[in-house]
Design a protein around this motif. Sequence first.
Motif, PDB file in Angstrom:
ATOM      1  N   PRO A  38     -44.493   2.806  11.011  1.00  0.00           N
ATOM      2  CA  PRO A  38     -45.466   3.411  11.922  1.00  0.00           C
ATOM      3  C   PRO A  38     -44.823   4.341  12.953  1.00  0.00           C
ATOM      4  O   PRO A  38     -45.519   5.138  13.568  1.00  0.00           O
ATOM      5  N   GLU A  47     -53.878  11.922  12.326  1.00  0.00           N
ATOM      6  CA  GLU A  47     -54.964  11.636  13.265  1.00  0.00           C
ATOM      7  C   GLU A  47     -55.500  10.254  12.952  1.00  0.00           C
ATOM      8  O   GLU A  47     -55.715   9.901  11.786  1.00  0.00           O
ATOM      9  N   LYS A  48     -55.703   9.464  13.989  1.00  0.00           N
ATOM     10  CA  LYS A  48     -56.170   8.095  13.811  1.00  0.00           C
ATOM     11  C   LYS A  48     -57.515   7.919  14.508  1.00  0.00           C
ATOM     12  O   LYS A  48     -57.800   8.583  15.486  1.00  0.00           O
ATOM     13  N   PRO A  49     -58.317   6.986  14.003  1.00  0.00           N
ATOM     14  CA  PRO A  49     -59.631   6.759  14.620  1.00  0.00           C
ATOM     15  C   PRO A  49     -59.490   6.104  15.995  1.00  0.00           C
ATOM     16  O   PRO A  49     -58.464   5.507  16.317  1.00  0.00           O
ATOM     17  N   TRP A  50     -60.539   6.206  16.770  1.00  0.00           N
ATOM     18  CA  TRP A  50     -60.535   5.662  18.122  1.00  0.00           C
ATOM     19  C   TRP A  50     -60.284   4.166  18.164  1.00  0.00           C
ATOM     20  O   TRP A  50     -59.804   3.641  19.152  1.00  0.00           O
ATOM     21  N   TYR A  52     -58.170   2.436  16.328  1.00  0.00           N
ATOM     22  CA  TYR A  52     -56.842   2.045  15.843  1.00  0.00           C
ATOM     23  C   TYR A  52     -56.204   1.100  16.866  1.00  0.00           C
ATOM     24  O   TYR A  52     -56.079   1.441  18.031  1.00  0.00           O
ATOM     25  N   GLY A  55     -49.945  -1.033  18.084  1.00  0.00           N
ATOM     26  CA  GLY A  55     -49.007  -1.411  17.030  1.00  0.00           C
ATOM     27  C   GLY A  55     -48.603  -2.871  17.064  1.00  0.00           C
ATOM     28  O   GLY A  55     -48.402  -3.493  16.019  1.00  0.00           O
ATOM     29  N   ALA A 155     -58.806  -3.456   7.988  1.00  0.00           N
ATOM     30  CA  ALA A 155     -57.729  -2.578   7.531  1.00  0.00           C
ATOM     31  C   ALA A 155     -58.236  -1.552   6.522  1.00  0.00           C
ATOM     32  O   ALA A 155     -57.782  -0.400   6.516  1.00  0.00           O
ATOM     33  N   LEU A 158     -60.001   1.068   8.455  1.00  0.00           N
ATOM     34  CA  LEU A 158     -58.955   1.850   9.123  1.00  0.00           C
ATOM     35  C   LEU A 158     -58.285   2.811   8.143  1.00  0.00           C
ATOM     36  O   LEU A 158     -58.117   4.003   8.438  1.00  0.00           O
ATOM     37  N   ASN A 159     -57.928   2.316   6.961  1.00  0.00           N
ATOM     38  CA  ASN A 159     -57.315   3.151   5.930  1.00  0.00           C
ATOM     39  C   ASN A 159     -58.256   4.292   5.543  1.00  0.00           C
ATOM     40  O   ASN A 159     -57.846   5.468   5.466  1.00  0.00           O
ATOM     41  N   SER A 161     -60.671   5.592   7.322  1.00  0.00           N
ATOM     42  CA  SER A 161     -60.820   6.505   8.455  1.00  0.00           C
ATOM     43  C   SER A 161     -59.615   7.431   8.578  1.00  0.00           C
ATOM     44  O   SER A 161     -59.777   8.638   8.837  1.00  0.00           O
ATOM     45  N   ILE A 162     -58.430   6.901   8.413  1.00  0.00           N
ATOM     46  CA  ILE A 162     -57.223   7.730   8.482  1.00  0.00           C
ATOM     47  C   ILE A 162     -57.231   8.754   7.355  1.00  0.00           C
ATOM     48  O   ILE A 162     -56.938   9.924   7.567  1.00  0.00           O
TER      49      ILE A 162
END
Length: 166
Positions: A38, A47-50, A52, A55, A155, A158-159, A161-162
């Motif tokens: 990461p 770019e990551k979603p809001w 995220y 870490g 996840a 998230l995947n 969205s990324i």
Amino acid sequence: MAVSVAGRRIGRRELLGALVAAVLINLIGALGVPFTTPDSAWFQALEKPWFYPPGAAFGIVWPVLFSLMGIAAYLVYRRGLGERAVTVALGLFALQMALNVAWSPAFFAARELLLALGIIVVLWVLIVATIAAFARVDRRAAALLVPYLAWVTFAAVLNYSIWALN
């Protein structure tokens, strides 16, 4: 020596078996860690979603989930490999673990966001199948996998969205 958990006495041997299983599943789950980068420039540039998470959340959540998974697998295993329901359940468990480990190299090393999404969708289906198979053997074992299913659902979103953002 025995301890009482939820009104049921559990012997030292059972506790040791559950502990060994939890450690083993954590070690298997850790096979994907070398591929998880990461901090790489590539990942940082995505770019990551809001939603995220920080870490540190991953380093806390995964060991807990792997420990629950190990205990669940042990509860099923101790019913005896001679039972077909046990071998089917543990076979599904092994298959979903393989896909779990395969996700990190697909996402981080190969940088194939869509392939990783495909892997996590199949993983999700296998987790549902594993929960159903575990429930036929030990309902407690199935319940221990529910947080894992919830996290993999998150996840997967998230995947996706990324991938969609990039």
